[in-house]
Design a protein around this motif. Structure first.
Motif, PDB file in Angstrom:
ATOM      1  N   PRO A  38       0.789  -1.240   0.000  1.00 47.14           N
ATOM      2  CA  PRO A  38       0.000   0.000   0.000  1.00 47.14           C
ATOM      3  C   PRO A  38       0.813   1.277   0.000  1.00 47.14           C
ATOM      4  N   LEU A  39       2.093   1.227   0.399  1.00 50.02           N
ATOM      5  CA  LEU A  39       2.898   2.446   0.475  1.00 50.02           C
ATOM      6  C   LEU A  39       4.011   2.486  -0.572  1.00 50.02           C
ATOM      7  N   SER A  40       4.102   1.480  -1.418  1.00 53.29           N
ATOM      8  CA  SER A  40       5.251   1.382  -2.328  1.00 53.29           C
ATOM      9  C   SER A  40       5.267   2.476  -3.394  1.00 53.29           C
ATOM     10  N   ALA A  41       4.094   3.041  -3.717  1.00 49.36           N
ATOM     11  CA  ALA A  41       4.045   4.081  -4.745  1.00 49.36           C
ATOM     12  C   ALA A  41       4.484   5.447  -4.221  1.00 49.36           C
ATOM     13  N   LEU A  42       4.762   5.534  -2.918  1.00 48.45           N
ATOM     14  CA  LEU A  42       5.118   6.809  -2.301  1.00 48.45           C
ATOM     15  C   LEU A  42       6.628   6.922  -2.131  1.00 48.45           C
ATOM     16  N   ASP A  43       7.119   8.155  -2.024  1.00 46.17           N
ATOM     17  CA  ASP A  43       8.546   8.331  -1.749  1.00 46.17           C
ATOM     18  C   ASP A  43       8.826   7.964  -0.292  1.00 46.17           C
ATOM     19  N   ARG A  44      10.117   7.783   0.016  1.00 44.68           N
ATOM     20  CA  ARG A  44      10.504   7.284   1.339  1.00 44.68           C
ATOM     21  C   ARG A  44      10.016   8.168   2.492  1.00 44.68           C
ATOM     22  N   PRO A  45      10.170   9.504   2.429  1.00 45.01           N
ATOM     23  CA  PRO A  45       9.653  10.327   3.536  1.00 45.01           C
ATOM     24  C   PRO A  45       8.147  10.174   3.731  1.00 45.01           C
ATOM     25  N   SER A  46       7.404  10.063   2.613  1.00 49.51           N
ATOM     26  CA  SER A  46       5.954   9.887   2.719  1.00 49.51           C
ATOM     27  C   SER A  46       5.617   8.546   3.344  1.00 49.51           C
ATOM     28  N   GLN A  47       6.354   7.501   2.968  1.00 46.29           N
ATOM     29  CA  GLN A  47       6.138   6.183   3.561  1.00 46.29           C
ATOM     30  C   GLN A  47       6.315   6.235   5.076  1.00 46.29           C
ATOM     31  N   GLN A  48       7.401   6.848   5.513  1.00 51.28           N
ATOM     32  CA  GLN A  48       7.679   6.914   6.944  1.00 51.28           C
ATOM     33  C   GLN A  48       6.598   7.690   7.685  1.00 51.28           C
ATOM     34  N   ARG A  49       6.108   8.752   7.068  1.00 54.13           N
ATOM     35  CA  ARG A  49       5.104   9.600   7.709  1.00 54.13           C
ATOM     36  C   ARG A  49       3.748   8.893   7.794  1.00 54.13           C
ATOM     37  N   LEU A  50       3.407   8.089   6.771  1.00 56.90           N
ATOM     38  CA  LEU A  50       2.071   7.526   6.676  1.00 56.90           C
ATOM     39  C   LEU A  50       1.915   6.162   7.351  1.00 56.90           C
ATOM     40  N   ARG A  51       3.022   5.520   7.721  1.00 54.97           N
ATOM     41  CA  ARG A  51       2.901   4.201   8.343  1.00 54.97           C
ATOM     42  C   ARG A  51       2.058   4.237   9.608  1.00 54.97           C
ATOM     43  N   ARG A 102      -6.722   0.288  12.876  1.00 60.10           N
ATOM     44  CA  ARG A 102      -7.241  -0.010  14.220  1.00 60.10           C
ATOM     45  C   ARG A 102      -8.645   0.574  14.391  1.00 60.10           C
ATOM     46  N   THR A 103      -8.856   1.777  13.884  1.00 54.91           N
ATOM     47  CA  THR A 103     -10.180   2.401  13.977  1.00 54.91           C
ATOM     48  C   THR A 103     -11.224   1.593  13.209  1.00 54.91           C
ATOM     49  N   LEU A 104     -10.837   1.043  12.057  1.00 59.39           N
ATOM     50  CA  LEU A 104     -11.772   0.276  11.231  1.00 59.39           C
ATOM     51  C   LEU A 104     -12.173  -1.031  11.907  1.00 59.39           C
ATOM     52  N   ASP A 105     -11.273  -1.603  12.714  1.00 60.88           N
ATOM     53  CA  ASP A 105     -11.550  -2.813  13.490  1.00 60.88           C
ATOM     54  C   ASP A 105     -11.944  -3.993  12.598  1.00 60.88           C
ATOM     55  N   ILE A 106     -11.223  -4.172  11.492  1.00 64.95           N
ATOM     56  CA  ILE A 106     -11.453  -5.332  10.639  1.00 64.95           C
ATOM     57  C   ILE A 106     -10.115  -6.014  10.377  1.00 64.95           C
ATOM     58  N   PRO A 107     -10.107  -7.329  10.197  1.00 59.08           N
ATOM     59  CA  PRO A 107      -8.858  -8.016   9.899  1.00 59.08           C
ATOM     60  C   PRO A 107      -8.305  -7.582   8.551  1.00 59.08           C
ATOM     61  N   THR A 108      -6.989  -7.461   8.487  1.00 58.63           N
ATOM     62  CA  THR A 108      -6.320  -6.989   7.281  1.00 58.63           C
ATOM     63  C   THR A 108      -5.167  -7.921   6.936  1.00 58.63           C
ATOM     64  N   VAL A 109      -5.016  -8.202   5.644  1.00 55.80           N
ATOM     65  CA  VAL A 109      -3.862  -8.938   5.140  1.00 55.80           C
ATOM     66  C   VAL A 109      -3.103  -7.999   4.221  1.00 55.80           C
ATOM     67  N   LEU A 110      -1.825  -7.814   4.512  1.00 56.69           N
ATOM     68  CA  LEU A 110      -1.008  -6.798   3.841  1.00 56.69           C
ATOM     69  C   LEU A 110       0.237  -7.451   3.249  1.00 56.69           C
ATOM     70  N   VAL A 111       0.557  -7.116   1.999  1.00 59.26           N
ATOM     71  CA  VAL A 111       1.766  -7.600   1.334  1.00 59.26           C
ATOM     72  C   VAL A 111       2.837  -6.517   1.377  1.00 59.26           C
ATOM     73  N   THR A 112       4.055  -6.887   1.771  1.00 60.85           N
ATOM     74  CA  THR A 112       5.176  -5.950   1.704  1.00 60.85           C
ATOM     75  C   THR A 112       6.489  -6.721   1.677  1.00 60.85           C
TER      76      THR A 112
END
Length: 252
Positions: free
Chosen positions: A172-185, A193-203
């Motif tokens: 989900p963050l690979s299209a962003l530059d490195r500073p944006s990735q760090q800020r958005l993680r 956590r707010t959504l409260d649903i299970p998530t499967v993430l590839v990285t």
């Protein structure tokens, strides 16, 4: 779907294989123990089978062997020739490239999958997503007028629009530059956590896995090498090959 109910076992159990003609076999074997908030990370180098495993779960790839069961329902059973379409799996999918419609504005992108709702209900749901994802003032903009982070939030909102029971995120963050990735993680972790649903993430990013994940599934060459609590897997890789994939520098 009720005909395929199976209440036993984990909330999600993936035990499926995809065989590519003249090529490798991808074995997707992992579990989510219960509903509610958790992030399971599929982690490994390029070509390890992470995205194929995610596409099997999404229904975008058809399993040649094995089963996929979620929340008491069987989504896929190769032996029974059962394969539920992505639309029937009640999930949200965020592809790596976001795939926003360039000719539609933010509000129209968010509401694209809500055509079954009455216009007033659709507008209400879009407004909820705008508030949730901090997109106020951007509703009339088109994707080309947004920053990378804003595009990511719109794409995530579109995946969430139909209130899925499971969320799938492909890099989900690979299209962003490195500073944006760090800020958005952290923002992404807080939002999930707010959504409260299970998530499967590839990285394949170690820092992203550690900051976003609860459980880790380490993949290499089309198979699962180790899985479990993310900190435990990083602290105790099962063998030197897993340690190398995880970037562990000291192996005793």
């Amino acid at each position: 779907m009720d005909a395929h109910l199976n209440a036993d076992g984990p909330f999600l159990r993936v035990n499926a294989e995809r065989c590519f003609k003249g090529g490798p076999t991808c074995e997707a074997r992992f579990e989510i123990p219960g509903p509610g908030f958790s992030v399971t990370v599929l982690f490994g180098p390029s070509g390890s089978g992470k995205t194929t495993a995610l596409r099997l779960l999404a229904g975008l790839e058809r399993a040649d062997r094995g089963t996929i069961r979620f929340g008491g329902a069987t989504w896929s059973d190769a032996a029974q020739n059962l394969h539920l379409s992505p639309q029937r799996r009640d999930l949200g999918f965020l592809p790596q490239a976001y795939s926003l419609f360039p000719h539609l504005n933010v509000a129209a992108n968010l509401g694209y999958g809500l055509s079954a709702l009455a216009p007033r209900e659709r507008s209400t749901r879009v407004a909820e997503l705008v508030d949730l994802l901090d997109l106020k003032g951007l509703q009339d903009r088109h994707p080309g007028e947004l920053s990378g982070g804003q595009q990511q939030r719109v794409a995530l909102g579109r995946a969430l629009a139909r209130r899925p029971r499971l969320l799938l995120l492909d890099e989900p963050l690979s299209a962003l530059d490195r500073p944006s990735q760090q800020r958005l993680r952290k923002d992404l972790r807080d939002l999930l956590r707010t959504l409260d649903i299970p998530t499967v993430l590839v990285t394949h990013d170690r820092a992203e896995a550690l900051q976003l994940g609860d459980r880790l599934v380490v993949m290499d060459r089309g198979r699962v090498c180790q899985s479990g609590d993310i900190q435990l897997v990083f602290d105790r890789p099962t063998d030197p090959a897993v340690a190398a994939i995880l970037g562990v520098e000291t192996v005793v």
